[in-house]
Design an enzyme around this catalytic site. Structure first.
Site, PDB file in Angstrom:
ATOM      1  N   GLY A   1       5.046  81.441 -15.965  1.00 57.59           N
ATOM      2  CA  GLY A   1       5.928  82.464 -15.404  1.00 57.59           C
ATOM      3  C   GLY A   1       6.411  83.460 -16.441  1.00 57.59           C
ATOM      4  O   GLY A   1       6.327  84.669 -16.245  1.00 57.59           O
TER       5      GLY A   1
ATOM      6  N   MET B   1       8.174  83.698 -20.891  1.00 62.79           N
ATOM      7  CA  MET B   1       8.427  83.015 -22.161  1.00 62.79           C
ATOM      8  C   MET B   1       9.612  83.633 -22.868  1.00 62.79           C
ATOM      9  O   MET B   1       9.717  84.846 -22.985  1.00 62.79           O
ATOM     10  CB  MET B   1       7.147  83.105 -23.014  1.00 62.79           C
ATOM     11  N   GLU B   2      10.464  82.755 -23.398  1.00 61.27           N
ATOM     12  CA  GLU B   2      11.775  83.159 -23.911  1.00 61.27           C
ATOM     13  C   GLU B   2      11.797  83.583 -25.373  1.00 61.27           C
ATOM     14  O   GLU B   2      12.842  83.483 -26.018  1.00 61.27           O
ATOM     15  CB  GLU B   2      12.745  81.994 -23.726  1.00 61.27           C
ATOM     16  N   ASN B   3      10.687  84.083 -25.944  1.00 60.99           N
ATOM     17  CA  ASN B   3      10.660  84.502 -27.347  1.00 60.99           C
ATOM     18  C   ASN B   3      11.954  85.235 -27.728  1.00 60.99           C
ATOM     19  O   ASN B   3      12.433  86.080 -26.977  1.00 60.99           O
ATOM     20  CB  ASN B   3       9.492  85.446 -27.586  1.00 60.99           C
TER      21      ASN B   3
ATOM     22  N   HIS C   1      16.659  82.718 -16.283  1.00 62.78           N
ATOM     23  CA  HIS C   1      16.229  81.522 -17.012  1.00 62.78           C
ATOM     24  C   HIS C   1      15.830  81.882 -18.443  1.00 62.78           C
ATOM     25  O   HIS C   1      16.319  81.272 -19.411  1.00 62.78           O
ATOM     26  CB  HIS C   1      15.056  80.870 -16.266  1.00 62.78           C
ATOM     27  N   GLU C   2      14.975  82.865 -18.600  1.00 64.69           N
ATOM     28  CA  GLU C   2      14.517  83.214 -19.952  1.00 64.69           C
ATOM     29  C   GLU C   2      15.674  83.754 -20.782  1.00 64.69           C
ATOM     30  O   GLU C   2      15.800  83.448 -21.962  1.00 64.69           O
ATOM     31  CB  GLU C   2      13.365  84.226 -19.911  1.00 64.69           C
TER      32      GLU C   2
ATOM     33  N   HIS D   1      17.857  80.987 -22.068  1.00 63.10           N
ATOM     34  CA  HIS D   1      17.264  80.251 -23.188  1.00 63.10           C
ATOM     35  C   HIS D   1      17.778  80.764 -24.538  1.00 63.10           C
ATOM     36  O   HIS D   1      17.690  80.064 -25.540  1.00 63.10           O
ATOM     37  CB  HIS D   1      15.740  80.390 -23.176  1.00 63.10           C
TER      38      HIS D   1
ATOM     39  N   GLU E   1      14.684  72.764 -21.428  1.00 63.79           N
ATOM     40  CA  GLU E   1      14.199  73.196 -20.118  1.00 63.79           C
ATOM     41  C   GLU E   1      15.080  72.703 -18.971  1.00 63.79           C
ATOM     42  O   GLU E   1      15.446  73.468 -18.088  1.00 63.79           O
ATOM     43  CB  GLU E   1      12.740  72.774 -19.911  1.00 63.79           C
TER      44      GLU E   1
HETATM   45  N1  B3K Z   1       9.301  77.843 -22.319  1.00 62.54           N
HETATM   46  C1  B3K Z   1       8.296  78.490 -21.518  1.00 62.54           C
HETATM   47  C2  B3K Z   1       7.185  77.597 -21.108  1.00 62.54           C
HETATM   48  C3  B3K Z   1       6.147  77.424 -22.141  1.00 62.54           C
HETATM   49  C4  B3K Z   1       4.984  76.671 -21.614  1.00 62.54           C
HETATM   50  C5  B3K Z   1       4.013  76.358 -22.689  1.00 62.54           C
HETATM   51  N2  B3K Z   1       2.837  75.684 -22.196  1.00 62.54           N
HETATM   52  C6  B3K Z   1       8.892  79.148 -20.318  1.00 62.54           C
HETATM   53  C7  B3K Z   1      10.175  78.605 -19.831  1.00 62.54           C
HETATM   54  O1  B3K Z   1      10.309  77.469 -19.490  1.00 62.54           O
HETATM   55  O2  B3K Z   1      11.118  79.340 -19.812  1.00 62.54           O
HETATM   56 ZN    ZN Z   2      12.403  77.432 -19.723  1.00 64.68          ZN
END
Ligand code: B3K
Ligand code: ZN
Length: 882
Positions: free
Chosen positions: A268, A270-272, A304-305, A308, A327
């Site tokens: 979906g 990614m929280e970089n 959600h992101e 994080h 998570e």
């Molecule tokens: N932390 C990411 C998911 C990464 C999955 C890697 N295979 C997205 C999320 O949970 O916000």
């Molecule tokens: Zn997450």
């Protein structure tokens, strides 16, 4: 800790790195097929580590093209480089040193979508969990935290946008049409949070003023021309930032926050740090192309992101066994956010439906694992419903057990104590123990035991003594590797509902701890006695689904109807209606299998229709009630020897019975729930649309023709109504001329918009019945299908395997053979995607024996294939082992 070799990694083997990473300085010279990566890493040997110990860095399909030690070439005798690792010997005992590592990588050829890859001409990264090691040799584990400086050099015309984490330092054009951009992220972070994006993208900009008065620049990057479709995501982002300040006291910590939407993405989003990367499906929306569900998903995932940033980034995981630490907690936070933005009970119902239909089967099958596992073979396979959704339920239970104030105190302590650290689930739980002075030792079992506990309840009222006695027993079934389970701490919210609908207040309760309206079941078996109850009460138990358990409570229809009418907890009203529905649906499945006529219980039908017509209840709630348990839910209730065709036929017959009995109500609702004026995605309007569409669905059952749905399709002025009516036509009347015409007009209208064409694909892939397979095969030949794009693959192969029980589970086993073929083909390009889709077969052993045997054969075929990825091998072998 090596994890990419297919070997099993154990939590018990955890130990810190031998070398401490102080700083990271990366320079990328972008080229679609030959990007140069220069990594300057400053390390020092950890105190106490013997001078003979070498530094071992992780790699994945890398080749080393240069290695400097303190800017001087390193003698070849001092290191070994393989595609999977770089080992450097004879390093200083104490003083810090710098390694400069040069690698060349090919983003264009990267079909795994892990590391640096290209999507529609844009450079993009995905590093969680172990993608960074595909960019450069690195101590690629979450407990290695450092500040990063990033320089990106690239063709100026092709890459007007060059982004990385943190704050922007500067950039300019220079020689031969090239440009550079530099970024600095002061917050120490693990490599899995690194991100880089470069290309030609459009941007939507806004600002947010934080609670301490700092201004943060907000930017959402999308493909040119799609900017207007990012407005809702921007709005959701600002609401998320505000909510996290108000609800958890969390303020954003950089002067810029960026989101990029890309079209090729494995999950979906990614929280970089400071640079979230999203599957464009969860950013782009307008009324013409997005459904209410799409809007709700965008709001939820943006939140959600963003959340994080504190739960995951500022405080991260010590190792991947702790994944639910970030998570589960972050899902809990996004659920709370959506509940505050929308209707809390309706959100809870939706979340519990999802938990029961996705996590419960996982927990009851061969892939069951504890929320905090103690070993894994492929970490990518642990981004599961158990880690996310059961993880969220565990945090929710902590909040229930502690109460609101102590929970918030515990969270505050966690943020204060562990900011900037990589921690464990034990560290997290210790904060709540301290904040509440409550011992959570037994509670901790939720983290380490797999399986859904079964709680069996029975109640008895004694009029003479005015006592109500509740006997409870708990049992957690055996799961792979865990034959014996200990009792867990189950917080059960309850109410004793009297005849007139009021809630009894017992004089006293004995037999165990009770706090407020929560019973604490901690023993294997326990008996609670409530005194001072003036008349026979109806017990409503596990209200709001306070514990993620299976409840066996043999309540009469009359009692369930009483709860459905009177409980002040709306979730429980819905649950009671579901409990009334399920026996009707399982019986209907059995009757359909035997060729008997399906007859529904009147008490159930009239309770459901009463709820449907009750204008005191919000429309979204009524729509949830009318949306009967799914075929997967019925299969789960049946428990085994399942025949998907019978389940489908039985469910259809139940719908027809309700439709006939309630036709008048549905006609009225269909008129009343029409939304006026311009489309708005708010929860109230969406609720009306969902109730109207439920009414349309029942009317279509009652009328037995596609005309009303065709009319709705013609009149629809938004994607929600359009997709709903098209689904109804396609699923109920696949061969009708109206359906053919509607599918064709939908295609013409939205051709060129892949996200909408995905809906067109998956509506057809989920048409019930054995023809689905040929249909899907045909659609895969369509030029709009692209086997390299995860969203496209999910919309056809994924939709068939996960969302079409009758189409997939053909008695001739052809569905399974097709899936096996597809998995092997997808695995060659994108193992993560292949492994994820393969999990659709996780419950195969609960099928009747003919299908189960064919499914097993298909799995064995996968297992025997040459050159399987670790991802797929891990899943297939666990599924076969059972
Ligand atoms: N932390 C990411 C998911 C990464 C999955 C890697 N295979 C997205 C999320 O949970 O916000
Ligand atoms: Zn997450």
């Amino acid at each position: 800790m090596r994890t990419d070799t297919g070997q099993i990694v154990h939590l018990a083997d955890y130990r810190p790195t031998d070398f401490v990473l102080e700083r990271v300085d990366l320079t990328f010279e972008l080229d679609p097929t030959n990007t140069k990566v220069e990594a300057r890493l400053i390390f020092h040997r950890r105190e106490g580590v013997d001078v003979s110990v070498p530094l071992v860095l992780d790699g994945d399909e890398l080749s080393l093209s240069g290695l400097l030690f303190d800017q001087k070439e390193m003698p070849a005798s001092q290191y070994d480089a393989t595609p999977q690792s770089l080992t450097v010997r004879d390093l200083p005992a104490e003083t810090p040193f710098e390694l400069t590592i040069t690698t060349f990588i090919n983003p264009e050829a990267n079909t795994k979508l892990m590391g640096l890859y290209r999507t529609n001409g844009v450079y993009c990264t995905q590093c969680e969990a172990e993608g960074f090691r595909r960019i450069t040799y690195f101590p690629d584990r979450p407990d290695v935290l450092a500040p990063y400086t990033i320089t990106i050099i690239g063709d100026k015309a092709a890459n007007p946008v060059m982004l990385s984490n943190g704050n922007f330092l500067g950039g300019a054009g220079y020689d031969e049409g090239r440009a550079f951009a530099a970024w600095f992220d002061p917050h120490p972070k693990p490599a899995y949070l690194f991100a880089l994006v470069a290309g030609d993208l459009g941007v939507v900009e806004d600002t947010f003023e934080t609670m301490s008065g700092r201004e943060v620049a907000l930017k959402i990057y999308v493909e040119h021309g799609k900017e207007p479709r990012a407005a809702y995501a921007m709005d959701a982002l600002k609401r998320s930032m505000k909510w996290d300040e108000e609800r958890f006291g969390r303020e954003y910590d950089l002067n810029i926050f960026q989101i990029v939407a890309v079209s090729d993405f494995n999950m979906g989003a990614m929280e970089n740090k400071g640079l979230n990367i999203f599957n464009d499906k969860y950013v782009l929306a307008d009324p013409e192309t997005a459904t209410d569900q799409d809007y709700a998903n965008i709001e939820r995932i943006i939140a959600h992101e963003y959340f994080h940033n504190w739960t995951g980034n500022r405080i991260t995981c010590r190792d991947w066994f702790q994944l639910c630490l970030k998570e589960g907690l972050t899902v809990y936070r996004d659920q709370e956010f959506s509940s505050d933005m929308r209707s809390r009970p309706v959100k809870r119902i939706a979340d519990v439906r999802n938990l029961k239909s996705e996590q419960f089967p996982e927990d009851a099958g061969p892939l069951a694992h504890p929320p905090r596992p103690d070993s894994y073979r492929e970490i990518n396979n642990f981004y599961t419903m158990t880690i996310y959704e059961k993880g969220a339920e565990i945090t929710r239970m902590i909040a229930t057990v502690l109460g609101h104030d102590a929970f918030r105190k515990g969270m505050d302590l966690y943020f204060e104590r562990h900011d900037g650290q990589a921690v464990t689930v034990e560290d997290y739980v210790a904060c709540f123990e301290e904040a509440s002075s409550r011992d959570l030792k037994q509670f901790f079992r939720w983290y380490v035991q797999a399986g859904t506990p079964l709680v069996t309840a029975s109640g008895a009222y004694d009029a003479a003594s005015g006592e109500f006695t509740l006997s409870l027993e708990q049992m957690t079934p055996a799961t792979p590797g865990q034959p014996n389970k200990e009792p867990v701490h189950v917080p059960l919210s309850f109410a004793l509902i009297l005849d007139n609908g009021s809630i009894a207040e017992p004089k006293s309760v004995t037999g165990g701890e009770v706090t407020g309206d929560v019973l604490h079941l901690t023993e294997r078996s326990q008996r609670f006695t409530f005194s001072g109850i003036s008349s026979r009460p109806v017990l409503s138990l596990n209200r709001s689904f306070s514990a993620p358990i299976n409840l066996a409570f043999d309540q009469s229809s009359a009692d369930l109807v009483h709860i459905a009418r009177h409980d002040s907890d709306q979730f429980s009203r819905w649950q009671a209606l579901t409990d009334l529905a399920l026996p009707n649906l399982t019986k209907a499945a059995a009757d359909a299998r035997e060729g008997h006529e399906v007859v529904c219980d009147d008490a159930f039908v009239s309770a459901l229709l009463e709820c449907a017509g009750d204008s005191n209840l919000e429309p979204a709630f009524r729509a949830q009630a009318l949306n009967l348990p799914s075929e997967a839910d019925i299969a789960r209730a049946l428990g085994g020897n399942n025949d998907p065709d019978a389940i489908h036929a039985g469910r259809k017959a139940v719908h027809e019975a309700i439709a006939k009995a309630g036709e008048e109500i549905f006609v009225r609702l269909y008129d009343e729930m029409k939304t006026e004026g311009a489309y708005s995605p708010d929860a109230e309007s969406a609720g009306k649309r969902s109730l109207r569409s439920a009414a349309l669905s029942y009317l279509t059952y009652a009328e037995g023709t596609p005309s009303r749905a065709a009319e709705a399709f013609g009149a629809a002025d938004n994607m929600t109504d359009l997709a709903q009516s098209l689904t109804l036509m396609a699923h109920r009347f696949p061969d009708a001329s109206e359906t053919t015409a509607a599918l064709a007009s939908f295609l013409t209208r939205f051709d060129g918009n892949p996200l909408v064409i995905d809906k067109w694909f998956s509506i057809q892939a989920t048409i019930p019945g054995r023809d689905a397979l040929e249909r899907v095969k045909g659609l895969m030949e369509n030029p709009r299908f692209n086997a390299g794009n995860p969203n496209r693959v999910r919309s056809l192969v994924g939709a068939l395997a996960f969302g079409n029980p009758t189409g997939f589970n053909r008695t001739d086993g052809k569905g399974y053979d097709f899936l096996a073929e597809q998995i092997l083909a997808i695995d060659k390009k994108n193992p993560q995607l292949a492994a994820r889709i393969l999990t659709s077969m996780r419950s195969f052993s609960s099928l009747e024996s003919v299908r189960a045997a064919k499914a097993r054969k298909a799995l064995e075929k996968i297992q025997k294939a040459a050159a399987l990825s670790t991802d797929v091998r891990d899943i297939v072998e666990r599924m076969l082992k059972g």
